[in-house]
Write an enzyme that holds these catalytic residues in place. Structure first.
Site, PDB file in Angstrom:
ATOM      1  CG  ASP A 104      -8.226  -0.624   2.312  1.00 30.40           C
ATOM      2  OD1 ASP A 104      -7.083  -1.110   2.243  1.00 30.40           O
ATOM      3  OD2 ASP A 104      -8.575   0.364   1.643  1.00 30.40           O
ATOM      4  CG  ASP A 158      -2.375   0.026   0.838  1.00 28.94           C
ATOM      5  OD1 ASP A 158      -2.677  -0.178  -0.352  1.00 28.94           O
ATOM      6  OD2 ASP A 158      -3.228   0.254   1.717  1.00 28.94           O
TER       7      ASP A 158
END
Length: 542
Positions: A446, A393
């Site tokens: 997520d 990320d």
């Protein structure tokens, strides 16, 4: 990943797992278009009077007394600030400039009116100065495309004393106003700049959906009861497969993630992200939408079937024999076309204002199904997977611009190359009380990646017979909620710049697990949990 029992289509498992791990970006707002170089964008602060902050502007307008849909605009870096409340703004008539570019003295006196001009031929400041000298109360500049670049001063601009508001509007909006005025219509305009709320209620709802999806997936088998195994995955089995006659108390099908699979996932995800960055197109996104509909309808079918069978247990006995697939419950056959029809209906109407409801239903069903099928065996594998995702990320949001000249993650998330289409693998929630509208979003990754750890903590608590306070499940739910809140807080503090959610979620879940395990002296058990059992009964592995 391999499956302990081959029951449903391997391709279907690939689609379920692959789609749910595509998006790891946090919610992103739109990226403001770059300044126009011809207007001196490289020196936005060159003039002392050009250092104001541009305002997002609402342009309410009326044609012959009838109110029309409001338009969006952007104020200049100079001139007057607009009021934030519509009640403090003035409703004034709009007049076309003559000449239309407003680069020479105007032929009309424009007292207490909003002058409409076209962009080009001279600087923004020149247009504003001429309009103000003719008595105008404001200036609307029609851009030559649909973007809204900042209006700034050129390097040689002299000290400005412009006191009227200057607002740019898109080409299509300006053409509508121009056509109405040219045909003799009376157009009134009201300019104001409403501010976004610091926290919109949609953030709370989206957080509840995210947390609720994880809790539901973790507790789903407890709710469904032991005798109701995963009917969705067991019913479409070939009769001639080994174990096809297994009774309903058999172990439900799961896919156990191994260390190699955790590393492979990040490599494959990175490769796919780069592929999307370079080759994203309208057709490519349509393919992803089709795959999402297939996987989402499959997840919806699994969830609905499990819930209905939990309530109406007699439906389990109503079966028919279908060639190739063998015995199938009638309820499953009835639900399958409904689920596909629901997904197709969403795909057809995906641009409607309420399409987010269908997308969230399909997405939540898909994530619950994936979290029930995918399992982390212990904290060792969880640490490897989440740490890899953590750096994944960070790299693709913050470091990739150094290589690709823009953030690859943000470019893919905004979908600027997809002809107006967006990747559907995320949850959306409208900003209900935001005057500018739009959506809050969170990617499936997520939710699923921390959800795998949280689901493991629930299984660990059950296996070791832990209570609520001395277990891990409740604390990780709290940690995930805190991490999600922290993500949105930083998102707002960074003025809407995209944030890698796992940067905050991983420390608040995996970090919390390690800290609690260390304090309680259980870290070794968490780290090696299930390894002895797996030696006796191998599970699916990557």
């Amino acid at each position: 990943m391999a499956i302990p029992r081959a029951s449903s289509s391997p391709l279907l498992h690939v689609v379920l797992i692959f789609l749910s791990l595509l998006c790891f970006a946090s919610p992103y707002s739109g990226v403001l278009a770059a300044d126009d170089a011809s207007q001196g964008s490289e020196s936005a602060s060159a003039s002392p009077s050009c250092n104001l902050t541009s305002q997002d502007v609402k342009v309410n307008n009326w044609l012959n007394g009838d109110e029309r849909p409001s338009l969006d605009g952007l104020s200049a870096r100079f001139g007057a600030f607009l009021p934030s409340s519509v009640s403090k703004a003035l409703k004034l008539p709009a007049i076309l400039a003559n000449p239309f570019n407003s680069c020479n003295n105007l032929s009309l006196k424009l007292s207490d009116s909003i002058v409409v001009v076209k962009r080009g031929d001279c600087t923004y400041a020149t247009k504003a100065r001429i309009a103000e000298s003719s008595g105008a109360a404001g200036l609307l500049v029609i851009n030559d495309d649909e973007d809204l670049p900042e209006m700034v001063c050129s390097k040689n601009e002299t000290l400005l004393n412009i006191t009227i508001p200057v607002v740019m509007i898109p080409k299509s909006a300006g053409e509508n106003i121009t056509a109405s005025l040219s045909s003799g219509g009376k157009v009134d305009v009201l300019l104001y700049a409403p501010t976004r709320p610091i926290i919109d209620i949609s953030v709370v709802f989206l957080a509840l959906l995210s947390v609720g999806s994880i809790i539901s997936a973790s507790l789903w088998d407890d709710f469904s009861a032991h005798e109701q195994v995963d009917e969705h995955y067991n019913q479409l089995r070939r009769k001639d497969q080994p174990g096809a006659e297994m009774n309903e108390d058999s172990e439900k099908e799961t896919v156990e993630i191994k260390a190699v699979g955790a590393i492979s996932f990040v490599i494959v995800a990175s490769a796919f992200l780069v592929l999307l960055f370079f080759f994203m197109s309208y057709s490519f996104v349509l393919l992803l939408i089709v795959l999402f509909c297939i996987a989402g309808s499959q997840g919806l079918h699994a969830c609905m079937l499990s819930i209905i069978l939990r309530v109406f247990k007699g439906c389990r006995q109503m079966r028919i024999n279908i060639p190739i697939f063998g015995e199938v419950t009638i309820l499953s056959i009835v639900l399958l076309p409904f689920c596909f029809a629901f997904a197709i209906s969403w795909a057809i109407n995906r641009h409607s204002p309420h399409s987010w409801i269908g997308q969230d239903i399909l997405g939540i069903s898909l994530m619950i199904t994936v979290l029930r099928v995918l399992q982390l065996p212990n904290i060792k594998v969880a640490s490897l997977l989440l740490c890899c995702a953590f750096f994944y990320d960070i790299f693709w949001v913050f470091i990739s611009p150094l290589i690709f000249h823009e953030s690859v993650m943000i470019a893919v998330a905004t979908g600027n190359k997809a002809g107006g289409e967006s990747i559907p693998m995320l949850l959306r929630m409208p900003r209900f009380f935001d005057p500018w509208g739009g959506y809050q979003m969170i990617g499936f990754g997520d939710i699923i990646l921390p959800g795998l750890l949280i689901a493991f903590s629930h299984r660990f608590d059950k296996s070791t017979k832990k209570g609520i306070l001395n277990g891990y499940f409740v604390w990780l739910i709290i940690g995930y909620t805190f991490g999600l809140s922290l993500t949105y807080l930083v998102f707002f503090l960074m003025n809407g710049h995209g944030q890698p959610a796992l940067l905050y979620l991983v420390p608040c879940t995996l970090g919390l697990t390690v800290v609690l395990g260390g304090i309680r002296g259980e870290l070794s058990n968490l780290w090696n949990f299930g390894e002895k059992q797996s030696e006796v009964t191998p599970a699916g592995q990557v």
